[in-house]
Design a protein around this motif. Structure first.
Motif, mmCIF file in Angstrom:
data_model
loop_
_atom_site.group_PDB
_atom_site.id
_atom_site.type_symbol
_atom_site.label_atom_id
_atom_site.label_comp_id
_atom_site.label_asym_id
_atom_site.label_seq_id
_atom_site.Cartn_x
_atom_site.Cartn_y
_atom_site.Cartn_z
ATOM 1 N N LYS A 1 -54.569 24.410 21.421
ATOM 2 C CA LYS A 1 -55.525 23.304 21.313
ATOM 3 C C LYS A 1 -55.047 22.074 22.091
ATOM 4 C CE LYS A 1 -55.357 23.574 16.783
ATOM 5 N NZ LYS A 1 -54.666 24.867 16.607
ATOM 6 N N THR A 2 -53.727 21.900 22.149
ATOM 7 C CA THR A 2 -53.207 20.708 22.814
ATOM 8 C C THR A 2 -53.630 20.652 24.278
ATOM 9 O OG1 THR A 2 -51.270 21.081 21.432
ATOM 10 C CG2 THR A 2 -51.123 19.307 23.029
ATOM 11 N N ALA A 3 -53.579 21.800 24.922
ATOM 12 C CA ALA A 3 -53.932 21.823 26.348
ATOM 13 C C ALA A 3 -55.397 21.435 26.551
ATOM 14 C CB ALA A 3 -53.658 23.210 26.934
ATOM 15 N N VAL B 1 -46.174 21.457 10.387
ATOM 16 C CA VAL B 1 -47.257 20.911 11.177
ATOM 17 C C VAL B 1 -46.991 20.990 12.668
ATOM 18 C CG1 VAL B 1 -48.769 18.936 11.414
ATOM 19 C CG2 VAL B 1 -47.537 19.296 9.303
ATOM 20 N N GLY B 2 -47.553 21.974 13.279
ATOM 21 C CA GLY B 2 -47.659 21.981 14.721
ATOM 22 C C GLY B 2 -46.424 21.997 15.607
ATOM 23 N N MET B 3 -45.220 22.168 15.057
ATOM 24 C CA MET B 3 -44.059 22.148 15.949
ATOM 25 C C MET B 3 -44.105 23.285 16.955
ATOM 26 S SD MET B 3 -40.399 21.269 14.448
ATOM 27 C CE MET B 3 -39.781 22.321 15.720
ATOM 28 N N THR C 1 -57.864 13.458 17.257
ATOM 29 C CA THR C 1 -56.998 13.580 16.086
ATOM 30 C C THR C 1 -56.586 15.032 15.948
ATOM 31 O OG1 THR C 1 -58.899 13.798 14.609
ATOM 32 C CG2 THR C 1 -57.934 11.618 14.798
ATOM 33 N N ASP C 2 -55.278 15.206 15.757
ATOM 34 C CA ASP C 2 -54.742 16.542 15.555
ATOM 35 C C ASP C 2 -54.441 16.564 14.076
ATOM 36 O OD1 ASP C 2 -53.574 18.968 15.609
ATOM 37 O OD2 ASP C 2 -51.973 18.454 17.007
ATOM 38 N N GLU C 3 -55.346 17.111 13.290
ATOM 39 C CA GLU C 3 -55.274 16.648 11.923
ATOM 40 C C GLU C 3 -54.780 17.623 10.890
ATOM 41 O OE1 GLU C 3 -58.954 15.509 10.258
ATOM 42 O OE2 GLU C 3 -60.004 16.251 11.988
ATOM 43 N N GLN C 4 -54.875 18.879 11.132
ATOM 44 C CA GLN C 4 -54.424 19.772 10.080
ATOM 45 C C GLN C 4 -54.953 19.292 8.737
ATOM 46 O OE1 GLN C 4 -52.645 22.115 11.456
ATOM 47 N NE2 GLN C 4 -51.839 21.145 13.286
ATOM 48 N N HIS C 5 -56.158 18.820 8.707
ATOM 49 C CA HIS C 5 -56.809 18.394 7.454
ATOM 50 C C HIS C 5 -56.264 17.112 6.868
ATOM 51 C CE1 HIS C 5 -58.482 22.533 6.239
ATOM 52 N NE2 HIS C 5 -58.677 22.226 7.497
HETATM 53 MG MG MG Z 1 -51.124 21.877 17.542
#
Ligand code: MG
Ligand code: ADP
Length: 679
Positions: free
Chosen positions: A291-293, A538-540, A385-389
Motif C-alpha cells: 500500500k505504501t508504494a 503495525v506495519g514494520m 492516513t495509514d491507519e490500521q483502524h
Molecule cells: Mg503498511
C-alpha cells in the motif's frame, strides 16, 4: 432558544460551584443533562426476607431496628458502626464504615428499607454500607429501578438523579423527535420523550430495554446519515486538480514494478484527484500488499502538481520507517521530505514546522503531531492516513481540514466485516489490492508447544547463519507468572540462550529514541534477533527478516497474529512463523489451526469474528470508531443494521430538503460538530 439549551444553573439548587462539577462530566445545558445516560441500574424491585438471604446477593430488605447503633473506633481513620435489624424471619446486621453520622440517623423502633450487598458472616448475615430509606415513604427509590450515573467528586447518585429529574420536567415537552414517524413505526421504536424518561427512570425492565434500543438506534441512525452527508458534501466540493503526467518519473525511481492491482489503485486515485472534486478513497489491501508504494505514487503526483502531501501514521516507529524509506527516494527526485513526531524536541519540531508552513517541505510524514494546532501547512493537497483502524473519521477530518481542501487517502490492512466497514469508512470510496507483489511465498506456519523450544532456538541460529533475521514477539503483560515478559525473556535470550547472536530488545516502556535506534539497527541488519512486544505489529517492514516466533500465541487475537506474521515473508526468502502455544483451551487451538491453514487476511478476520463474537472484535480498541454515547457495538449489531437501512431510505429526502428547522437535520449536523471539524 429551546429550553433544552438553557444553562443548568437555571435549575434550582445548581449554582456556580455545582455547575463546575457538572462541567467535569461534560454537562453544561439541560440537554446535556438529559442526554447523560445512566451507566448502570440498581434493581430495587426485588425484596428478600432475612431468612432467604444468601451470601453475595444484592437486594432490598425491609426491616425494623432491633437494638441501638454501636460505633467502635478501630484505629485512627476507621470507625465501624453496627445496627441490628430484623423482620419476621430473622436478624441481620447492618454495618457502616466511617459513616457514624449516617448510621446514627437510624432511629430505634422504625422500619426501613435497606439496599445493598449481603455477605455471610460467622453468625448470620451482614449488609455493608447500604442505602436506606424509611419504609413506606413515597418518592424514594424503593421498588424502583434506580439509575447509576458516572459520578464525580461532590456529585453523588442522588444529586445527579435529582438534577436529571428536574431537567426532564423542565424541557421534556420541548424535546423534538428526530426520527421520522415512518421509521419509528417500521422498527417499532419508542418515541423520544418517553425514551428520555424511561432511560433515566424506568418503570420496568422491558420499558428500559425499549428505551435503550431506541436511543441506540437514534445514535446510529444519525451517524449513518451523517456519513451520507459527508460523502455528498465532498462530491460537490472542489479539490485541487492533480495531474498524473509525471507518474513515469516516479515509476522509474521505484526499485520494482507496481503490480497490476497497485497500478489500478493509483489509476483510480489519480482519476479522482484529476476530476476537480475532492477525493476520499480507502485503499484496502492485506499486510504486505504494498500500500505504501501506492500512497507514495499519489503523493508524488500531488507534489509535482504544486501541493504538499502529508502522511499520518499511528506510531512513531512506523513514521520513522516510512520516512527512512520514502525520504531518500523523494529527496533523490528533488523533493524536500520531513518527519514530525510527538517525541521530537521542541526546537526540532519548531524547525520542521517552519519548513512545513513555508512550503519548503513537500512530503511530511508523522504521527498525531501532524494534526496539532501548531502544525501549519502550505497548499496541502493530499492527506494520507495509514491507519490500521487507529484513526477515526474525526481525526482524518481534522487533518484534511488543515488544507483548504485536501484530498484524502486512507490505507487499511485489516479486512473488516461489512457492517463495521460502513461505519468506519462509509464516507470513502474503496480500492482494493488483492494480490501480493510477485515472488512472495506463503509464510510456513507451525503451532508448537514449549517442548519444541530447543529446536526453535536451533532453527533460529541456523537462519541467522544464512544471513536472515528473526523476530521474537511476546505479549505485552506485566504478569510475573508469565515467563515471557519481554524484558526478562529478552535478557535470557540475549545473555544465555542466543548469546552468540546479536539480540536486541524493544518494548513499550522504552523511550521513543531508544526504540528508534533499536529499530533502525534491526532494519539495517546490525542485529539478528529482535525481541519485542506488539509495537512491531503495525506495519514494520524488514524484508530480510524470515522468522517470526510468537510466544504465548494464545494471548493474541487472530487478526493480531495475522498482522504479526505479515512482518515476515516480505522478501524473496522462504519465511516461517512459529506460534508457541501452551494452552489446551479449545478456542486457542482452533485459532492456531486457522493460522496454520490460511494466509488470507479476510478469511482470518471472518473466523476471528466467528470465534470471539462481535464483542471482542468491536471491543478491540483498534476500531477507531467515534465515541458513541450509548451505542454498544457489542450488542447492537442488529440495531446497527436497521439504523443503516433506515438511514439509506431517508437520506435522499433529507438531502434534497435540507432544512435547518428539521429536527433530524439538526441532529445530524450537531453530531458531526461534536466529531470535530468536517469539511
Ligand atoms: Mg503498511
Ligand atoms: P503494506 O501494504 O503492508 O503496507 P508495504 O507497503 O509495507 O505493505 O510493502 C511491503 C513490502 O513489499 C515492502 O518491502 C515493499 O517495498 C514491497 N513491495 C511493494 N510493492 C512491490 C512490488 N510491486 N514489487 C515488489 N515489491 C513490492
Amino acid at each position: 432558544m429551546s429550553k433544552a439549551d438553557r444553562d443548568i444553573r437555571t435549575l434550582r439548587g445548581i449554582g456556580d460551584s455545582r455547575a463546575k462539577m457538572f462541567g467535569k462530566l461534560g454537562i453544561a445545558t439541560l440537554r446535556d443533562l438529559i442526554r447523560f445516560f445512566p451507566r448502570d441500574y440498581q434493581d430495587r424491585t426485588a425484596f428478600r426476607s432475612i431468612s432467604q438471604l444468601e451470601d453475595g446477593v444484592v437486594c432490598c430488605v425491609r426491616a425494623r431496628t432491633a437494638g441501638p447503633v454501636k460505633t467502635v473506633r478501630i484505629r485512627a481513620g476507621l470507625t465501624i458502626s453496627k445496627v441490628p435489624v430484623c423482620d419476621d424471619t430473622g436478624l441481620l446486621t447492618v454495618t457502616f464504615f466511617n459513616r457514624k453520622y449516617t448510621a446514627e440517623s437510624i432511629k430505634s423502633g422504625r422500619e426501613y428499607v435497606f439496599y445493598g450487598k449481603v455477605t455471610a458472616q460467622y453468625r448470620g448475615f451482614e449488609m455493608q454500607n447500604p442505602d436506606f430509606e424509611t419504609a413506606g415513604s413515597s418518592g424514594g427509590s424503593t421498588g424502583a429501578i434506580v439509575p447509576v450515573y458516572r459520578m464525580t467528586a461532590g456529585l453523588g447518585r442522588e444529586k445527579l438523579a435529582q438534577a436529571v429529574k428536574m431537567a426532564l420536567s423542565e424541557c421534556l415537552d420541548e424535546i423534538e423527535e428526530p426520527i421520522p414517524r415512518a421509521v419509528l413505526e417500521e422498527y417499532g421504536l419508542m418515541g423520544a420523550r418517553e425514551a428520555y424518561v424511561q432511560i433515566h427512570f424506568p418503570t420496568s425492565w422491558s420499558a428500559l430495554r425499549s428505551a435503550r434500543e431506541r436511543m441506540i438506534f437514534e445514535e446510529l441512525f444519525i451517524f449513518s446519515l451523517g456519513l451520507v452527508f459527508m460523502k455528498q458534501r465532498r462530491t460537490v466540493r472542489d479539490g485541487p486538480v492533480i495531474s498524473g503526467s509525471c507518474l513515469d518519473e516516479y515509476m522509474d525511481a521505484l526499485p520494482f514494478r507496481l503490480t497490476d492491482d497497485q497500478a489500478a489503485c493509483v489509476g483510480q486515485a489519480l482519476a479522482d484527484m484529476g476530476s476537480g472534486r475532492l477525493m476520499s478513497r480507502l485503499i484496502q489491501g492485506d499486510v504486505g500488499s504494498g500500500k505504501t508504494a501506492v500512497a507514495a505514487a499519489c503523493a508524488f503526483c500531488v507534489i509535482r502538481s504544486g501541493y504538499q502531501s502529508a502522511m499520518m501514521v499511528p506510531t512513531e516507529i512506523l513514521a520513522r520507517q516510512h520516512y527512512e524509506k520514502l525520504g531518500p527516494m523523494f529527496e533523490g527526485l528533488g523533493i524536500r521530505t520531513c518527519l514530525l513526531t510527538g517525541s521530537m524536541s521542541a526546537s526540532e519540531k519548531g524547525r520542521v514546522r517552519g519548513l512545513m508552513a513555508s512550503g519548503e517541505a513537500k512530503l511530511i510524514i508523522g504521527t498525531h503531531a501532524l494534526i496539532s494546532a501548531q502544525s501549519e501547512y502550505h497548499r496541502l493537497g493530499l492527506v494520507i492516513t495509514d491507519e490500521q483502524h487507529r484513526f477515526g473519521v474525526s481525526q482524518r477530518a481534522q487533518l484534511s481540514a488543515k488544507g483548504d481542501a485536501a484530498h484524502v487517502l486512507v490505507m487499511s490492512a485489516t479486512p473488516i466485516p461489512r457492517t463495521l466497514a460502513l461505519i468506519l469508512y462509509g464516507d470513502l470510496d474503496v480500492s482494493v489490492i488483492e494480490s501480493l507483489p510477485p515472488g512472495r511465498q506463503p509464510v510456513k506456519t507451525y503451532c508448537v508447544d514449549e517442548s519444541y523450544r530447543p529446536r526453535i532456538y536451533e532453527f533460529v541460529r541456523r537462519q541467522v547463519r544464512t544471513g536472515r533475521q528473526v523476530f521474537v514477539v511476546c505479549p505485552a503483560v506485566e504478569d510475573s507468572e508469565l515467563m515471557n515478559s519481554v524484558e526478562e525473556y529478552g535478557a535470557r535470550l540475549k545473555d544465555e540462550i542466543l548469546s552468540n547472536l546479536r539480540v536486541e530488545l524493544i518494548h513499550g516502556k522504552m523511550k521513543a529514541q531508544q526504540k528508534e535506534s533499536v529499530m533502525a539497527d534491526f532494519a539495517a541488519g546490525r542485529s539478528d534477533v529482535l525481541v519485542a512486544t506488539t509495537v512491531i505489529e503495525v506495519g514494520m517492514d524488514v524484508p530480510n527478516a524470515s522468522v517470526m516466533v510468537v510466544e504465548n500465541a494464545e494471548r493474541f487475537g487472530l487478526s493480531q497474529l495475522h498482522q504479526l506474521r505479515g512482518r515476515v515473508g516480505r522478501g524473496e526468502a522462504e519465511s516461517f512463523c512459529i506460534l508457541v502455544c501452551e494452552s489446551r483451551n479449545g478456542d486457542a487451538k482452533a485459532r492456531m489451526k486457522i493460522m496454520c491453514s490460511t494466509s488470507n487476511g479476510f478469511e482470518i478476520a471472518q473466523e476471528d469474528l466467528r470465534i470471539r463474537g462481535p464483542g471482542d472484535f468491536f471491543g478491540s480498541r483498534q476500531h477507531g470508531l467515534p465515541e458513541f454515547r450509548i451505542a454498544d457495538m457489542e450488542y447492537d449489531v442488529r440495531i446497527l443494521n436497521n439504523a443503516q437501512k433506515a438511514a439509506a431510505a431517508c437520506a435522499e429526502r433529507l438531502l434534497s430538503a435540507a432544512n435547518g428547522d428539521d429536527p433530524l437535520f439538526k441532529a445530524v449536523s450537531s453530531f458531526f460538530r461534536q466529531e470535530g471539524p468536517v469539511n
